[in-house]
Motif scaffolding. Structure first.
Motif, PDB file in Angstrom:
ATOM      1  N   LEU A  37       0.798  -1.225   0.000  1.00  0.00           N
ATOM      2  CA  LEU A  37       0.000   0.000   0.000  1.00  0.00           C
ATOM      3  C   LEU A  37       0.832   1.275   0.000  1.00  0.00           C
ATOM      4  CD1 LEU A  37      -2.731  -1.078   2.567  1.00  0.00           C
ATOM      5  CD2 LEU A  37      -2.931  -0.978   0.067  1.00  0.00           C
ATOM      6  N   VAL A  38       2.134   1.170   0.212  1.00  0.00           N
ATOM      7  CA  VAL A  38       2.948   2.367   0.365  1.00  0.00           C
ATOM      8  C   VAL A  38       2.983   3.191  -0.920  1.00  0.00           C
ATOM      9  CG1 VAL A  38       5.258   3.238   0.888  1.00  0.00           C
ATOM     10  CG2 VAL A  38       4.299   1.345   2.230  1.00  0.00           C
ATOM     11  N   THR A  39       3.290   2.577  -2.054  1.00  0.00           N
ATOM     12  CA  THR A  39       3.404   3.324  -3.304  1.00  0.00           C
ATOM     13  C   THR A  39       2.077   3.905  -3.773  1.00  0.00           C
ATOM     14  OG1 THR A  39       5.364   2.120  -3.967  1.00  0.00           O
ATOM     15  CG2 THR A  39       4.123   3.192  -5.725  1.00  0.00           C
ATOM     16  N   PRO A  40       0.979   3.121  -3.821  1.00  0.00           N
ATOM     17  CA  PRO A  40      -0.267   3.749  -4.263  1.00  0.00           C
ATOM     18  C   PRO A  40      -0.868   4.675  -3.213  1.00  0.00           C
ATOM     19  CG  PRO A  40      -0.692   1.457  -3.692  1.00  0.00           C
ATOM     20  CD  PRO A  40       0.809   1.668  -3.627  1.00  0.00           C
ATOM     21  N   GLY A  41      -0.561   4.434  -1.942  1.00  0.00           N
ATOM     22  CA  GLY A  41      -1.081   5.253  -0.854  1.00  0.00           C
ATOM     23  C   GLY A  41      -2.171   4.540  -0.067  1.00  0.00           C
ATOM     24  N   TYR A  42      -2.379   5.029   1.137  1.00  0.00           N
ATOM     25  CA  TYR A  42      -3.376   4.442   2.026  1.00  0.00           C
ATOM     26  C   TYR A  42      -3.802   5.490   3.038  1.00  0.00           C
ATOM     27  CZ  TYR A  42       0.689   3.806   5.124  1.00  0.00           C
ATOM     28  OH  TYR A  42       1.812   3.998   5.883  1.00  0.00           O
TER      29      TYR A  42
END
Length: 125
Positions: free
Chosen positions: A87-92
């Motif tokens: 989830l880090v790259t696309p965001g959360y």
């Protein structure tokens, strides 16, 4: 039912029962300090609850009474879960409701981790 974030800890709350193994859950991560599991009513494609293993009602309670090791361990568990679910790259989004005005429903500190799609604005206007 909204929770008063300064209430004494209720050992009969659902997360306390999960920690004691009285209620099943779909665990995604567990260590000495935290337990993370899928929410039973997900609000996003990825919706994971992360709870400290100690008896803390809210962030206020945890920040006042938690040991440095408990606090660091809990924060590291949140990061581990986000990384392990890519989830880090696309965001959360992380969400912790505290007290009645914050909409807290379970009197055990917990963080919601949401991801898997664009989540839109933080609060409805």
């Amino acid at each position: 039912m909204a929770i008063d974030a300064t209430s004494p800890y209720d050992h009969a709350n659902i997360f306390a029962k999960i920690l004691r193994g009285e209620i099943p859950n779909r665990t995604v991560y567990e260590d000495e300090w935290a337990l993370a599991f899928h929410d039973i009513n997900p609000a996003a494609p990825t919706h994971i609850l992360i709870i400290p293993k100690g008896a803390y009602v809210s962030w206020e309670d945890f920040s006042a009474r938690g040991s440095d090791a408990e606090i660091a361990g809990f924060v590291r568990a949140i990061g581990h879960v986000a990384r392990s679910h890519d989830l880090v790259t696309p965001g959360y989004r992380l969400l912790a409701n505290v007290g009645g005005h914050g909409g807290q429903e379970v009197p055990h500190l917990h963080v919601h981790l949401f991801g898997g799609r664009p989540l839109g604005p933080m609060l409805a206007r």
